[in-house]
Design a protein around this motif. Structure first.
Motif, PDB file in Angstrom:
ATOM      1  N   MET A   1       0.849  -1.186   0.000  1.00 49.53           N
ATOM      2  CA  MET A   1       0.000   0.000   0.000  1.00 49.53           C
ATOM      3  C   MET A   1       0.890   1.243   0.000  1.00 49.53           C
ATOM      4  SD  MET A   1      -3.147  -0.819   2.580  1.00 49.53           S
ATOM      5  CE  MET A   1      -2.090  -0.956   4.029  1.00 49.53           C
ATOM      6  N   ILE A   2       0.481   2.254  -0.734  1.00 49.67           N
ATOM      7  CA  ILE A   2       1.229   3.498  -0.811  1.00 49.67           C
ATOM      8  C   ILE A   2       0.325   4.634  -0.357  1.00 49.67           C
ATOM      9  CG2 ILE A   2       2.341   5.152  -2.356  1.00 49.67           C
ATOM     10  CD1 ILE A   2       3.247   2.889  -4.077  1.00 49.67           C
ATOM     11  N   ARG A  16      -0.930   3.511 -10.755  1.00 46.21           N
ATOM     12  CA  ARG A  16      -0.517   2.801 -11.964  1.00 46.21           C
ATOM     13  C   ARG A  16       0.703   1.926 -11.688  1.00 46.21           C
ATOM     14  NH1 ARG A  16      -2.119   7.777 -14.256  1.00 46.21           N
ATOM     15  NH2 ARG A  16       0.002   8.601 -14.165  1.00 46.21           N
ATOM     16  N   ALA A  17       1.606   2.423 -10.826  1.00 44.64           N
ATOM     17  CA  ALA A  17       2.826   1.664 -10.520  1.00 44.64           C
ATOM     18  C   ALA A  17       2.529   0.437  -9.666  1.00 44.64           C
ATOM     19  CB  ALA A  17       3.833   2.567  -9.806  1.00 44.64           C
ATOM     20  N   THR A  18       1.564   0.522  -8.766  1.00 40.28           N
ATOM     21  CA  THR A  18       1.269  -0.609  -7.883  1.00 40.28           C
ATOM     22  C   THR A  18       0.445  -1.677  -8.577  1.00 40.28           C
ATOM     23  OG1 THR A  18      -0.700   0.498  -7.013  1.00 40.28           O
ATOM     24  CG2 THR A  18       1.351   0.815  -5.807  1.00 40.28           C
ATOM     25  N   GLY A  19      -0.289  -1.283  -9.628  1.00 41.05           N
ATOM     26  CA  GLY A  19      -1.087  -2.263 -10.346  1.00 41.05           C
ATOM     27  C   GLY A  19      -2.411  -2.562  -9.665  1.00 41.05           C
ATOM     28  N   PRO A  20      -3.175  -3.506 -10.206  1.00 39.16           N
ATOM     29  CA  PRO A  20      -4.536  -3.767  -9.709  1.00 39.16           C
ATOM     30  C   PRO A  20      -4.582  -4.330  -8.296  1.00 39.16           C
ATOM     31  CG  PRO A  20      -3.899  -5.387 -11.351  1.00 39.16           C
ATOM     32  CD  PRO A  20      -2.850  -4.333 -11.380  1.00 39.16           C
ATOM     33  N   ASP A  21      -3.479  -4.874  -7.810  1.00 35.32           N
ATOM     34  CA  ASP A  21      -3.483  -5.440  -6.460  1.00 35.32           C
ATOM     35  C   ASP A  21      -3.033  -4.435  -5.403  1.00 35.32           C
ATOM     36  OD1 ASP A  21      -4.292  -7.928  -7.427  1.00 35.32           O
ATOM     37  OD2 ASP A  21      -2.218  -8.522  -7.845  1.00 35.32           O
ATOM     38  N   GLY A  22      -2.655  -3.245  -5.827  1.00 34.78           N
ATOM     39  CA  GLY A  22      -2.169  -2.246  -4.884  1.00 34.78           C
ATOM     40  C   GLY A  22      -3.285  -1.375  -4.346  1.00 34.78           C
ATOM     41  N   ALA A  23      -2.955  -0.587  -3.313  1.00 34.89           N
ATOM     42  CA  ALA A  23      -3.903   0.364  -2.728  1.00 34.89           C
ATOM     43  C   ALA A  23      -3.157   1.662  -2.462  1.00 34.89           C
ATOM     44  CB  ALA A  23      -4.490  -0.184  -1.435  1.00 34.89           C
ATOM     45  N   ASN A  47      -6.789   1.398 -12.910  1.00 32.26           N
ATOM     46  CA  ASN A  47      -6.664   1.216 -11.466  1.00 32.26           C
ATOM     47  C   ASN A  47      -7.149   2.405 -10.647  1.00 32.26           C
ATOM     48  OD1 ASN A  47      -5.942  -0.549  -9.330  1.00 32.26           O
ATOM     49  ND2 ASN A  47      -4.097   0.626  -8.960  1.00 32.26           N
ATOM     50  N   HIS A  48      -7.969   3.285 -11.227  1.00 31.43           N
ATOM     51  CA  HIS A  48      -8.389   4.413 -10.403  1.00 31.43           C
ATOM     52  C   HIS A  48      -9.237   3.943  -9.228  1.00 31.43           C
ATOM     53  CE1 HIS A  48     -12.286   4.310 -12.651  1.00 31.43           C
ATOM     54  NE2 HIS A  48     -12.758   4.792 -11.531  1.00 31.43           N
ATOM     55  N   SER A  49      -9.817   2.745  -9.335  1.00 32.00           N
ATOM     56  CA  SER A  49     -10.610   2.227  -8.223  1.00 32.00           C
ATOM     57  C   SER A  49      -9.741   1.896  -7.016  1.00 32.00           C
ATOM     58  CB  SER A  49     -11.382   0.975  -8.670  1.00 32.00           C
ATOM     59  OG  SER A  49     -10.485  -0.043  -9.089  1.00 32.00           O
ATOM     60  N   GLY A  50      -8.406   1.774  -7.223  1.00 30.27           N
ATOM     61  CA  GLY A  50      -7.507   1.483  -6.117  1.00 30.27           C
ATOM     62  C   GLY A  50      -7.015   2.724  -5.400  1.00 30.27           C
ATOM     63  N   VAL A  51      -7.541   3.891  -5.747  1.00 36.60           N
ATOM     64  CA  VAL A  51      -7.122   5.148  -5.131  1.00 36.60           C
ATOM     65  C   VAL A  51      -8.254   5.700  -4.277  1.00 36.60           C
ATOM     66  CG1 VAL A  51      -6.208   7.454  -5.523  1.00 36.60           C
ATOM     67  CG2 VAL A  51      -5.721   5.643  -7.151  1.00 36.60           C
TER      68      VAL A  51
END
Length: 235
Positions: A1-2, A16-23, A47-51
């Motif tokens: 997570m970032i 974008r750097a963390t990819g679909p599994d990141g948060a 991946n905007h859903s991960g932000v």
């Protein structure tokens, strides 16, 4: 997570750097910036859903869930009223062995974009010299001061690299007029000039437009030289 301080673009790049599994959590004290970041995120499908964006003070915020792996701040870490307390709080938000990455301005004398703007303002009004460690864009230009803040907060192994380049005042492609309006609206010199009266403000704006006209590059905008410190440390 970032976790990244939010204006939107940095947080979306992290997603974008963390990819679909990141948060990614974007945090800022300004409701306007958070609203703008949320609008911008809707236009970025990858991946905007991960932000997630939260309006809060990073100096005191307490976050639920696991500590973050990494904290990123691009020119947002120099404004804390009490940086020692603020960075101690930030340290508690990052897992042991995690990382903090900061972009901070070098000294004003190494940043012609600021020195030339201040020169225009000072030709119209008196501007007292600020406390070099007062909250503001250049509060962290003294690297020994920054290292002391980090060490007392619990960060270790700081690595600091210089970056020199050019930046578009008012954004890529801005005209001299647009750049002048941006500088006056977003910087403290604009408020100081406005307080001196409409005539002073108009004359200063005309001088800024003239300065920016000399620095305007077709297709790029008003390009002015800068110097930045890129800092990384471990939690």
């Amino acid at each position: 997570m970032i976790w990244g301080v939010a204006g939107g673009l940095t947080s979306l790049a992290a997603a974008r750097a963390t990819g679909p599994d990141g948060a990614v959590l974007g945090l800022d004290i300004s409701p306007d910036l958070i609203d703008a970041a949320r609008r911008r995120a809707k236009g970025h499908a990858p991946n905007h859903s991960g932000v997630t964006f939260v309006c809060a003070d990073a100096a005191t915020v307490a976050l639920d869930g696991e500590p973050y792996d990494r904290l990123i701040s691009r020119f947002g870490s120099m404004f804390f009223a009490d940086p020692y307390a603020a960075f101690t709080n930030l340290h508690g938000l990052i897992r042991p062995g995690g990382r903090i990455d900061l972009a901070i301005w070098a000294a004003p004398r190494d940043n012609p974009w600021m020195m030339e703007l201040m020169g225009v303002a000072r030709s119209h009004i008196d501007i007292p010299s600020p406390d070099p460690r007062a909250p503001g864009p250049f509060a962290f230009s003294d690297l020994d001061y920054v290292r002391d803040i980090l060490a007392r907060a619990g960060f270790s192994s700081p690595d600091i690299e210089p970056y020199q380049g050019e930046q578009p005042i008012g954004g890529p492609g801005a005209s001299p007029d647009e750049a002048a309006d941006f500088a006056l609206a977003s910087m403290a010199i604009g408020r100081a000039l406005a307080e001196a009266g409409d005539d002073v403000l108009a004359r200063a704006r005309a001088d800024l437009v003239s300065l920016f006209g000399q620095r305007h590059v077709p297709g790029k905008g008003v390009m002015m030289a800068n110097k930045v410190w890129l800092l990384t440390a471990k939690a």
